[in-house]
Design a protein around this motif. Sequence first.
Motif, PDB file in Angstrom:
ATOM      1  N   ASP A  19       0.861  -1.184   0.000  1.00 51.58           N
ATOM      2  CA  ASP A  19       0.000   0.000   0.000  1.00 51.58           C
ATOM      3  C   ASP A  19       0.897   1.235   0.000  1.00 51.58           C
ATOM      4  OD1 ASP A  19      -1.713   2.133   0.619  1.00 51.58           O
ATOM      5  OD2 ASP A  19      -2.907   0.929   2.002  1.00 51.58           O
ATOM      6  N   HIS A  20       0.732   2.106  -0.986  1.00 52.20           N
ATOM      7  CA  HIS A  20       1.587   3.294  -1.087  1.00 52.20           C
ATOM      8  C   HIS A  20       1.466   4.200   0.134  1.00 52.20           C
ATOM      9  CE1 HIS A  20      -1.384   6.522  -1.994  1.00 52.20           C
ATOM     10  NE2 HIS A  20      -2.112   5.492  -2.427  1.00 52.20           N
ATOM     11  N   ARG A  21       0.356   4.088   0.894  1.00 50.88           N
ATOM     12  CA  ARG A  21       0.175   4.918   2.090  1.00 50.88           C
ATOM     13  C   ARG A  21       0.921   4.371   3.294  1.00 50.88           C
ATOM     14  NH1 ARG A  21      -6.104   4.313   1.094  1.00 50.88           N
ATOM     15  NH2 ARG A  21      -5.209   2.247   1.061  1.00 50.88           N
ATOM     16  N   ARG A  22       1.285   3.083   3.265  1.00 49.19           N
ATOM     17  CA  ARG A  22       2.034   2.445   4.351  1.00 49.19           C
ATOM     18  C   ARG A  22       3.251   1.714   3.752  1.00 49.19           C
ATOM     19  NH1 ARG A  22      -2.998   2.502   5.393  1.00 49.19           N
ATOM     20  NH2 ARG A  22      -4.096   0.581   5.069  1.00 49.19           N
ATOM     21  N   LEU A  23       3.949   2.434   2.937  1.00 51.26           N
ATOM     22  CA  LEU A  23       5.023   1.846   2.151  1.00 51.26           C
ATOM     23  C   LEU A  23       6.175   1.317   3.004  1.00 51.26           C
ATOM     24  CD1 LEU A  23       5.641   1.262  -0.757  1.00 51.26           C
ATOM     25  CD2 LEU A  23       6.672   3.520  -0.958  1.00 51.26           C
ATOM     26  N   ASP A  24       6.596   2.086   3.992  1.00 54.21           N
ATOM     27  CA  ASP A  24       7.734   1.648   4.818  1.00 54.21           C
ATOM     28  C   ASP A  24       7.450   0.348   5.545  1.00 54.21           C
ATOM     29  OD1 ASP A  24       9.462   3.696   4.114  1.00 54.21           O
ATOM     30  OD2 ASP A  24       8.737   5.033   5.692  1.00 54.21           O
ATOM     31  N   SER A  25       6.285   0.241   6.162  1.00 59.95           N
ATOM     32  CA  SER A  25       5.976  -1.002   6.891  1.00 59.95           C
ATOM     33  C   SER A  25       5.805  -2.175   5.924  1.00 59.95           C
ATOM     34  CB  SER A  25       4.734  -0.842   7.771  1.00 59.95           C
ATOM     35  OG  SER A  25       3.592  -0.577   6.977  1.00 59.95           O
ATOM     36  N   GLY A  26       5.256  -1.922   4.739  1.00 62.48           N
ATOM     37  CA  GLY A  26       5.103  -2.976   3.743  1.00 62.48           C
ATOM     38  C   GLY A  26       6.448  -3.484   3.243  1.00 62.48           C
ATOM     39  N   LEU A  27       7.363  -2.574   2.963  1.00 59.24           N
ATOM     40  CA  LEU A  27       8.684  -2.981   2.487  1.00 59.24           C
ATOM     41  C   LEU A  27       9.514  -3.623   3.604  1.00 59.24           C
ATOM     42  CD1 LEU A  27       9.503  -0.017   0.076  1.00 59.24           C
ATOM     43  CD2 LEU A  27       8.779  -2.348  -0.509  1.00 59.24           C
ATOM     44  N   ASP A  28       9.301  -3.180   4.833  1.00 54.13           N
ATOM     45  CA  ASP A  28       9.954  -3.847   5.976  1.00 54.13           C
ATOM     46  C   ASP A  28       9.493  -5.297   6.072  1.00 54.13           C
ATOM     47  OD1 ASP A  28      11.287  -1.505   6.629  1.00 54.13           O
ATOM     48  OD2 ASP A  28       9.927  -0.976   8.278  1.00 54.13           O
ATOM     49  N   LEU A  29       8.202  -5.512   5.856  1.00 53.00           N
ATOM     50  CA  LEU A  29       7.654  -6.867   5.887  1.00 53.00           C
ATOM     51  C   LEU A  29       8.244  -7.717   4.762  1.00 53.00           C
ATOM     52  CD1 LEU A  29       5.713  -8.811   7.276  1.00 53.00           C
ATOM     53  CD2 LEU A  29       3.892  -7.933   5.806  1.00 53.00           C
ATOM     54  N   TRP A  30       8.445  -7.120   3.616  1.00 54.57           N
ATOM     55  CA  TRP A  30       9.096  -7.826   2.504  1.00 54.57           C
ATOM     56  C   TRP A  30      10.472  -8.316   2.949  1.00 54.57           C
ATOM     57  CZ3 TRP A  30       8.580  -5.427  -3.022  1.00 54.57           C
ATOM     58  CH2 TRP A  30       7.230  -5.331  -3.376  1.00 54.57           C
ATOM     59  N   GLU A  31      11.220  -7.425   3.566  1.00 52.94           N
ATOM     60  CA  GLU A  31      12.579  -7.774   3.986  1.00 52.94           C
ATOM     61  C   GLU A  31      12.572  -8.842   5.081  1.00 52.94           C
ATOM     62  OE1 GLU A  31      14.816  -4.200   4.831  1.00 52.94           O
ATOM     63  OE2 GLU A  31      14.333  -3.342   2.871  1.00 52.94           O
ATOM     64  N   GLU A  32      11.607  -8.775   5.992  1.00 55.29           N
ATOM     65  CA  GLU A  32      11.503  -9.784   7.061  1.00 55.29           C
ATOM     66  C   GLU A  32      11.125 -11.161   6.512  1.00 55.29           C
ATOM     67  OE1 GLU A  32       8.715  -8.427  10.015  1.00 55.29           O
ATOM     68  OE2 GLU A  32       9.704  -6.479  10.149  1.00 55.29           O
ATOM     69  N   SER A  33      10.455 -11.194   5.367  1.00 55.16           N
ATOM     70  CA  SER A  33       9.974 -12.447   4.780  1.00 55.16           C
ATOM     71  C   SER A  33      11.014 -13.135   3.909  1.00 55.16           C
ATOM     72  CB  SER A  33       8.723 -12.177   3.928  1.00 55.16           C
ATOM     73  OG  SER A  33       7.695 -11.612   4.709  1.00 55.16           O
ATOM     74  N   THR A  34      12.161 -12.490   3.686  1.00 52.58           N
ATOM     75  CA  THR A  34      13.133 -13.005   2.724  1.00 52.58           C
ATOM     76  C   THR A  34      14.507 -13.209   3.349  1.00 52.58           C
ATOM     77  OG1 THR A  34      13.675 -10.757   2.018  1.00 52.58           O
ATOM     78  CG2 THR A  34      11.963 -11.919   0.766  1.00 52.58           C
ATOM     79  N   THR A  35      15.330 -13.935   2.599  1.00 55.35           N
ATOM     80  CA  THR A  35      16.713 -14.172   3.007  1.00 55.35           C
ATOM     81  C   THR A  35      17.563 -14.314   1.749  1.00 55.35           C
ATOM     82  OG1 THR A  35      18.136 -15.524   4.449  1.00 55.35           O
ATOM     83  CG2 THR A  35      16.506 -16.704   3.132  1.00 55.35           C
ATOM     84  N   GLY A  36      18.850 -14.344   1.933  1.00 53.71           N
ATOM     85  CA  GLY A  36      19.762 -14.608   0.827  1.00 53.71           C
ATOM     86  C   GLY A  36      19.746 -13.542  -0.252  1.00 53.71           C
ATOM     87  N   GLU A  37      19.894 -13.996  -1.500  1.00 53.47           N
ATOM     88  CA  GLU A  37      19.988 -13.091  -2.646  1.00 53.47           C
ATOM     89  C   GLU A  37      18.715 -12.275  -2.848  1.00 53.47           C
ATOM     90  OE1 GLU A  37      20.650 -13.439  -7.400  1.00 53.47           O
ATOM     91  OE2 GLU A  37      21.791 -14.827  -6.143  1.00 53.47           O
ATOM     92  N   LEU A  38      17.556 -12.887  -2.651  1.00 55.34           N
ATOM     93  CA  LEU A  38      16.295 -12.157  -2.800  1.00 55.34           C
ATOM     94  C   LEU A  38      16.237 -11.005  -1.803  1.00 55.34           C
ATOM     95  CD1 LEU A  38      13.498 -11.764  -4.043  1.00 55.34           C
ATOM     96  CD2 LEU A  38      12.634 -13.503  -2.457  1.00 55.34           C
ATOM     97  N   HIS A  39      16.631 -11.261  -0.584  1.00 54.81           N
ATOM     98  CA  HIS A  39      16.655 -10.216   0.452  1.00 54.81           C
ATOM     99  C   HIS A  39      17.606  -9.086   0.035  1.00 54.81           C
ATOM    100  CE1 HIS A  39      16.389  -8.498   4.472  1.00 54.81           C
ATOM    101  NE2 HIS A  39      17.704  -8.357   4.432  1.00 54.81           N
TER     102      HIS A  39
END
Length: 184
Positions: A72-92
């Motif tokens: 959601d563009h209105r909650r972009l930071d928390s959304g992208l933080d969640l992306w980073e928490e969900s990933t590891t390795g090269e994707l992260h």
Amino acid sequence: MSTDQGAARRRRAPRPLLAAALALTLLAGGAAGWAGVSWYGAAHDASARYSATRDEALAAAEQSVQNLSTLDHRRLDSGLDLWEESTTGELHAQLVEGREEFERQVRKARTVSTAKVLSGAVTELDERAGRARVMVALRVTVRAEGRKPADKNSRMLGELTRADGRWKLAALTQAPVGDTAATP
């Protein structure tokens, strides 16, 4: 017949109640023993552990794919933080490296994407190495200001790695659709 002979016969006569109680006690003991052995076998069964690990990996994969398809563009930071928490390795590493550019694009487009997992399956699992491959089908709805929402169904192929005791996405790609065999 004397009273002594009658008493002797009563002592030698079978006691049906006592025999039934003894038989039931033996049956109950046998059933308890069998149940204990069965429970122990099930609790220490390798296939049960494998199934639990597979289910854990699948749940993590479905949640991670949903996380990476929701923003959601209105909650972009928390959304992208969640992306980073969900990933590891090269994707992260790719997500961290491209975060600023991606933020700019999403803020400019002012979109809200939501995802719903339709189904998923573990296609490969290596418990010892802590790796799994999955396929997840999902529906992504994209809403942009001034436009009708657009739904898109897709299938994603993911690779998971167990990191810090949790399954995380290490790779994610779109699954091919249709016949991908080469034609002469």
